[in-house]
Design a protein around this motif. Structure first.
Motif, PDB file in Angstrom:
ATOM      1  N   GLY A  67       0.907  -1.053  -0.358  1.00  0.00           N
ATOM      2  CA  GLY A  67       0.282   0.248   0.318  1.00  0.00           C
ATOM      3  C   GLY A  67       0.978   1.385   0.045  1.00  0.00           C
ATOM      4  O   GLY A  67       0.385   1.810  -0.847  1.00  0.00           O
ATOM      5  N   ARG A  68       1.710   1.108   0.842  1.00  0.00           N
ATOM      6  CA  ARG A  68       2.915   2.009   0.693  1.00  0.00           C
ATOM      7  C   ARG A  68       3.608   2.721  -0.319  1.00  0.00           C
ATOM      8  O   ARG A  68       3.447   3.788  -1.131  1.00  0.00           O
ATOM      9  CB  ARG A  68       3.836   2.107   2.106  1.00  0.00           C
ATOM     10  CG  ARG A  68       3.091   2.221   3.331  1.00  0.00           C
ATOM     11  CD  ARG A  68       4.243   2.274   4.399  1.00  0.00           C
ATOM     12  NE  ARG A  68       3.586   1.499   5.866  1.00  0.00           N
ATOM     13  CZ  ARG A  68       3.543   1.615   7.487  1.00  0.00           C
ATOM     14  NH1 ARG A  68       5.068   2.912   7.126  1.00  0.00           N
ATOM     15  NH2 ARG A  68       3.225   1.901   8.341  1.00  0.00           N
ATOM     16  N   LEU A  69       3.622   1.290  -1.052  1.00  0.00           N
ATOM     17  CA  LEU A  69       4.812   1.938  -2.320  1.00  0.00           C
ATOM     18  C   LEU A  69       3.633   1.810  -3.352  1.00  0.00           C
ATOM     19  O   LEU A  69       4.068   2.882  -4.146  1.00  0.00           O
ATOM     20  CB  LEU A  69       6.134   0.500  -3.176  1.00  0.00           C
ATOM     21  CG  LEU A  69       6.761   0.113  -3.445  1.00  0.00           C
ATOM     22  CD1 LEU A  69       7.509   1.365  -3.255  1.00  0.00           C
ATOM     23  CD2 LEU A  69       7.436  -1.238  -3.401  1.00  0.00           C
ATOM     24  N   SER A  70       3.005   1.044  -3.692  1.00  0.00           N
ATOM     25  CA  SER A  70       2.162   1.869  -4.532  1.00  0.00           C
ATOM     26  C   SER A  70       1.558   3.528  -4.963  1.00  0.00           C
ATOM     27  O   SER A  70       1.064   3.248  -5.915  1.00  0.00           O
ATOM     28  CB  SER A  70       0.587   0.173  -5.487  1.00  0.00           C
ATOM     29  OG  SER A  70      -0.290   0.828  -3.862  1.00  0.00           O
ATOM     30  N   ILE A  71       0.794   3.048  -3.528  1.00  0.00           N
ATOM     31  CA  ILE A  71      -0.406   4.629  -3.626  1.00  0.00           C
ATOM     32  C   ILE A  71       1.191   6.204  -3.659  1.00  0.00           C
ATOM     33  O   ILE A  71       0.678   6.608  -4.613  1.00  0.00           O
ATOM     34  CB  ILE A  71      -0.387   4.923  -2.309  1.00  0.00           C
ATOM     35  CG1 ILE A  71      -1.987   5.625  -2.648  1.00  0.00           C
ATOM     36  CG2 ILE A  71       0.507   5.310  -1.182  1.00  0.00           C
ATOM     37  CD1 ILE A  71      -2.851   5.524  -2.579  1.00  0.00           C
ATOM     38  N   GLY A  72       1.791   5.720  -3.645  1.00  0.00           N
ATOM     39  CA  GLY A  72       3.236   6.646  -4.175  1.00  0.00           C
ATOM     40  C   GLY A  72       2.818   6.780  -6.044  1.00  0.00           C
ATOM     41  O   GLY A  72       3.150   7.543  -6.455  1.00  0.00           O
ATOM     42  N   PHE A  73       3.611   5.562  -6.388  1.00  0.00           N
ATOM     43  CA  PHE A  73       3.678   5.634  -8.038  1.00  0.00           C
ATOM     44  C   PHE A  73       1.918   6.141  -8.385  1.00  0.00           C
ATOM     45  O   PHE A  73       2.251   6.714  -9.323  1.00  0.00           O
ATOM     46  CB  PHE A  73       4.030   4.472  -8.417  1.00  0.00           C
ATOM     47  CG  PHE A  73       4.131   3.982  -9.268  1.00  0.00           C
ATOM     48  CD1 PHE A  73       4.630   4.669 -10.544  1.00  0.00           C
ATOM     49  CD2 PHE A  73       2.740   3.238 -10.617  1.00  0.00           C
ATOM     50  CE1 PHE A  73       4.971   4.396 -11.656  1.00  0.00           C
ATOM     51  CE2 PHE A  73       3.160   2.710 -11.449  1.00  0.00           C
ATOM     52  CZ  PHE A  73       3.684   4.160 -12.201  1.00  0.00           C
TER      53      PHE A  73
END
Length: 430
Positions: A304-310
């Protein structure tokens, strides 16, 4: 590869290394029930210990954000010693070598939380100042790794320690301390490069030829991108505290994060309650189920943390969707999880979907919010601003954890188990 690129690379790797051990407070559910049974702590007491770690993290963020803003990122080397002391003393208490006081245990967890805040805030501030483009991705990476740390340690616990919490806590103390200590020496702000010779190309009307001239003036010699960065918005201090957007962000964080932290800190207790009502006779030990849920929470929090940034970077670039949309979306995930556990979950098999929803929502929340803070209020005082917003969950988490603990103790007195025990969000169901 020039020296500046090497420094940038080493600094970013150091930020990732430090961040990867700064989310261990979310591991608490993996050993909380065993700690409570061994030291004879009540649900309210064990929830107070879990909340102390959150207090350390969230109340420490404004302090260490300010330090990182004003004194650089090498300061967290002292956090290595503090996090070691916190987990080491907890291990000694668990083994019976120190006084079994729940207040002292809460203090040890508070120290570990403070050290985690120091490491993570320093990492985020340095990354925000070193990398000014695609902030969603660059800030999302260390934030994602902090969410992944609980998964890494819970898997290590399951494979190597097998519910030997004493040696696991010792390992936790040593490994976290070493990673923060090593990373702190390479975590530095790298000044932007300034080209001494800048070529300015001018095209005259009706003439396809161009002429170039060397600009020796210091102002004109500064890259246009750097000029733009220097003119970035800068809101902080009392202006930030009195800002309407900052207040709305803080209030929303209180409820979103409070509900999420309640589940994260108490999923072990929920599993223990549902364990006796499960129809299968071949269930694995409780500690394995607890480690599994902590692992899944951490994995989906990381995703969730990694994908939401991209995703937020691409959505903003291609579709002009504001990042605030994804902030609201993170709350939707957490709210859906509360509805599921109230009206859907009646055994352990169904609890998994709740864990996934909380992991994704919590990960989204803790990745998108600092990005919003850096863009709405600027990067010059990003550490202080994000630190103030990030301390809000400590109060939300404490409120919801106390409600959970009170509800759990009441049901224990009435000898309620299984589906009679309803934990998150609306706690008082007769």
């Amino acid at each position: 590869m020039n020296l500046r690129v090497i420094k940038l690379t080493l600094s970013f790797i150091a930020a990732l290394l430090i961040s990867s051990v700064c989310g261990t407070q979310y591991l608490f559910s993996a050993y909380s029930t065993t700690l409570a049974e061994r030291l004879n702590f009540s649900s309210i007491q064990i929830n107070t210990i879990g909340s102390a770690a959150n207090y350390g993290v969230y109340l420490g963020k404004p302090i260490f954000g300010y330090i990182a803003d004003n004194f650089g990122g090498r300061r967290p080397f002292f956090a290595a010693f503090i996090i070691f002391i916190g987990y080491f003393c907890l291990a000694m208490t668990y083994e019976g070598n120190l006084r079994p006081s729940f207040l002292l245990c809460a203090f040890y967890m508070f120290l570990a939380g403070m050290a985690s805040a120091a490491g993570l805030m320093s990492s985020l501030v340095i990354v925000a100042k070193n990398i000014t483009s695609f902030r969603g991705i660059s800030l999302g990476a260390p934030i994602a790794l902090s969410g992944l740390s609980a998964a890494i340690y819970s898997e290590i616990n399951s494979l190597w320690f097998k519910n030997d919490n004493y040696h696991f806590l010792l390992f936790l103390a040593i490994s976290t301390g070493l990673c923060i200590f090593i990373g702190s020496w390479f975590l530095v702000v790298v000044p932007p490069s300034i080209n001494q010779d800048t070529t300015v190309v001018t095209l005259e009307e009706g003439n396809s030829s161009s002429c170039s001239t060397k600009q020796n003036d210091k102002f004109e010699d500064t890259p246009l991108l750097q000029n733009k960065i220097n003119e970035e918005i800068d809101i902080g201090g009392w202006d930030f505290i009195n800002n309407i957007d900052a207040k709305l962000l803080a209030i929303t964080m209180f409820f979103f994060s409070g509900a999420g932290l309640m589940y994260i800190n108490n999923v072990g207790t929920i599993i223990e309650s549902l364990y006796s009502s499960h129809s299968s006779s071949t269930l694995p030990p409780i500690y394995k189920l607890q480690n599994t849920h902590v692992f899944i929470l951490s994995i989906f929090s990381c995703l969730g943390r990694l994908s939401i940034g991209f995703i937020s970077d691409m959505a903003r670039l291609l579709f002009k969707i504001p990042r605030s949309f994804f902030f609201i979306l993170s709350g939707v995930w957490i709210f859906l999880a509360q509805l599921l556990i109230l009206f859907y979950v009646d055994d352990l098999d169904k609890l998994l979907i709740v864990t996934i929803f909380v992991g994704v929502g919590f990960g989204n929340l803790y990745s998108i919010t600092p990005i919003i803070v850096s863009e709405w209020f600027g990067t010059k005082r990003f550490g202080s601003n994000w630190g103030m917003i990030a301390c809000i969950p400590a109060f939300g988490g404490q409120l919801f954890n106390l409600l959970f603990g009170y509800n759990n103790d009441q049901h224990k007195r009435n000898e309620c188990t299984g589906t009679d025990f309803h934990a998150p969000f609306i706690l008082y169901k007769e």
